[in-house]
Design a protein around this motif. Structure first.
Motif, mmCIF file in Angstrom:
data_model
loop_
_atom_site.group_PDB
_atom_site.id
_atom_site.type_symbol
_atom_site.label_atom_id
_atom_site.label_comp_id
_atom_site.label_asym_id
_atom_site.label_seq_id
_atom_site.Cartn_x
_atom_site.Cartn_y
_atom_site.Cartn_z
ATOM 1 N N THR A 290 -10.720 -2.483 17.167
ATOM 2 C CA THR A 290 -9.699 -3.115 17.165
ATOM 3 C C THR A 290 -8.485 -1.993 16.464
ATOM 4 O O THR A 290 -8.930 -1.297 15.786
ATOM 5 N N ARG A 291 -7.529 -2.110 16.967
ATOM 6 C CA ARG A 291 -6.094 -1.242 16.765
ATOM 7 C C ARG A 291 -5.938 -1.745 15.492
ATOM 8 O O ARG A 291 -5.347 -2.843 15.508
ATOM 9 N N ILE A 292 -5.713 -1.133 14.253
ATOM 10 C CA ILE A 292 -5.294 -1.707 13.199
ATOM 11 C C ILE A 292 -4.092 -0.928 12.410
ATOM 12 O O ILE A 292 -3.890 0.339 12.535
ATOM 13 N N ARG B 149 -15.205 -3.571 9.657
ATOM 14 C CA ARG B 149 -15.894 -4.174 10.818
ATOM 15 C C ARG B 149 -15.016 -3.885 12.059
ATOM 16 O O ARG B 149 -15.526 -3.713 13.169
ATOM 17 N N GLU B 150 -13.812 -4.342 11.760
ATOM 18 C CA GLU B 150 -13.007 -4.661 13.017
ATOM 19 C C GLU B 150 -12.689 -3.163 13.502
ATOM 20 O O GLU B 150 -12.442 -2.826 14.816
ATOM 21 N N PRO C 53 -11.163 -11.343 18.800
ATOM 22 C CA PRO C 53 -11.143 -11.152 20.447
ATOM 23 C C PRO C 53 -11.328 -9.555 20.567
ATOM 24 O O PRO C 53 -10.695 -8.550 19.899
ATOM 25 N N ALA C 54 -12.126 -8.999 21.556
ATOM 26 C CA ALA C 54 -12.125 -7.812 22.144
ATOM 27 C C ALA C 54 -10.804 -7.185 22.515
ATOM 28 O O ALA C 54 -9.899 -7.845 22.792
ATOM 29 N N ARG C 55 -10.728 -5.898 22.180
ATOM 30 C CA ARG C 55 -9.411 -5.154 22.486
ATOM 31 C C ARG C 55 -8.230 -5.828 21.732
ATOM 32 O O ARG C 55 -6.987 -5.624 22.225
ATOM 33 N N ASP D 205 -3.333 -9.227 22.588
ATOM 34 C CA ASP D 205 -3.958 -10.128 21.398
ATOM 35 C C ASP D 205 -3.414 -9.515 20.180
ATOM 36 O O ASP D 205 -3.893 -8.328 19.886
ATOM 37 N N VAL D 206 -2.744 -10.173 19.372
ATOM 38 C CA VAL D 206 -2.261 -9.553 18.004
ATOM 39 C C VAL D 206 -2.712 -10.684 17.056
ATOM 40 O O VAL D 206 -2.471 -11.915 17.141
ATOM 41 N N THR D 207 -3.344 -10.118 15.852
ATOM 42 C CA THR D 207 -3.799 -11.002 14.730
ATOM 43 C C THR D 207 -3.000 -10.512 13.459
ATOM 44 O O THR D 207 -3.007 -9.062 13.143
#
Length: 314
Positions: free
Chosen positions: A102-104, A96-97, A69-71, A6-8
């Motif tokens: 979350t990988r940022i 928060r993420e 979403p998680a991960r 999952d990528v945002t």
């Protein structure tokens, strides 16, 4: 079968459209070539409705600053006017993420947002070269590098433009193998995939159409000593030629003297700080090696045809 990632992409107004496309398309093509959803993406913006890029195209998004979403992985995509786009709400969302695991990452000027959130102190980071001067002044504790991207830190960063594709191809290769990354690059007709350590800007020789090693070395020494540029005599001594020969080489290849070239470099830095930061004219003057703001203003106006204050208002 590999799990779907999952990528945002968090799009901030004035984001770079080319950088965004170069980040997203490798994921789409990887799915196409593999015949399965290796990647699933969503778009976010602070308002949760749309984001407007620097070319004024409007992109609809899937969500606002709600939890991911998680991960998940989160990439901040920004561009011009980044100082105006960073809000307390965005910084809180990123922190928060981060706390949720979350990988940022960040693309183009996105490293500015991570640094503002306090996440890059003592770490290496890449940002588009046009932001180097203002970023270095604002965040002196970040190890800013000139690489196209940085992937060996907790926060991955790409400098913008096609460097976003270089980063994504690197990440695809890490997760799914070099063969798939190469196949994606082929589909993009992207034969010049760059490694992380590649420089963002073309060489002095290529830019000016010169091959003289003395000029290249002289400019390197100038840049290393900025903003207090070495005198021509010292540069000539270091590269093993006479001052007169150095002057002749600059006039022949660049049509300016070494001193004028250095002044132009200082004023380009001043212009970047002027347009990308809120620093006062006095602060910019000092940061660019001018002890007298009035002298700086006169030199700036002579170079650009407008005073620093009026340039900032344009």
């Amino acid at each position: 079968m590999a799990l779907t990632s999952d990528v945002t992409f968090l799009l901030l107004d004035d984001f770079s459209h080319i950088a965004f496309s170069c980040a997203l398309e490798p994921l789409r093509i990887a799915n196409l070539l593999e015949g399965s959803d290796l990647y699933r993406w969503r778009l976010a913006s602070p308002g949760g409705q749309q984001a407007v890029c620097s070319n004024r195209s409007v992109t609809l998004v899937d969500q606002g600053l709600e939890p991911l979403p998680a991960r998940s992985s989160l990439f901040i995509v920004s561009g011009q006017n980044i100082g105006e786009r960073v809000t307390p709400q965005i910084l809180s969302f990123i922190r928060r993420e981060r706390a949720r695991g979350t990988r940022i990452g960040a693309i183009c000027s996105g490293a500015f947002v991570l640094a503002k959130a306090g996440l890059l102190d003592g770490r290496r980071a890449a940002i588009h070269w046009s932001f180097h001067d203002s970023f270095g002044e604002t965040f002196p504790n970040v190890d800013l590098c000139k690489n196209v991207f940085v992937a060996d830190e907790p926060f991955v960063t790409a400098s913008g433009g096609t460097a976003a594709s270089d980063l994504m191809l690197h990440l695809i290769g890490e997760r799914h193998g070099a063969d798939l990354a190469a196949a994606v690059a082929d589909m993009m007709v992207y034969s010049g995939v760059r490694p992380p350590e590649a420089s963002q800007q073309i060489s002095v020789q290529a830019r000016h159409g010169i091959r003289n090693p003395h000029i290249a070395e002289a400019i390197r020494l100038m840049n290393e000593s900025a903003p207090f540029y070495l005198p021509s005599s010292e540069i000539a001594r270091k590269i093993g030629i006479s001052t007169r020969q150095l002057e002749r080489l600059f006039q022949k290849h660049l049509r300016v003297s070494p001193k004028k070239f250095a002044i132009h470099q200082k004023l380009e830095r001043a212009r970047n700080l002027l347009l990308q930061t809120e620093q006062s004219i006095s602060e910019i003057s000092l940061a660019c090696g001018y002890d007298s703001p009035s002298h700086f203003i006169r030199i700036y106006q002579k170079r650009f045809g407008v005073t620093p204050n009026n340039h900032r208002l344009c």
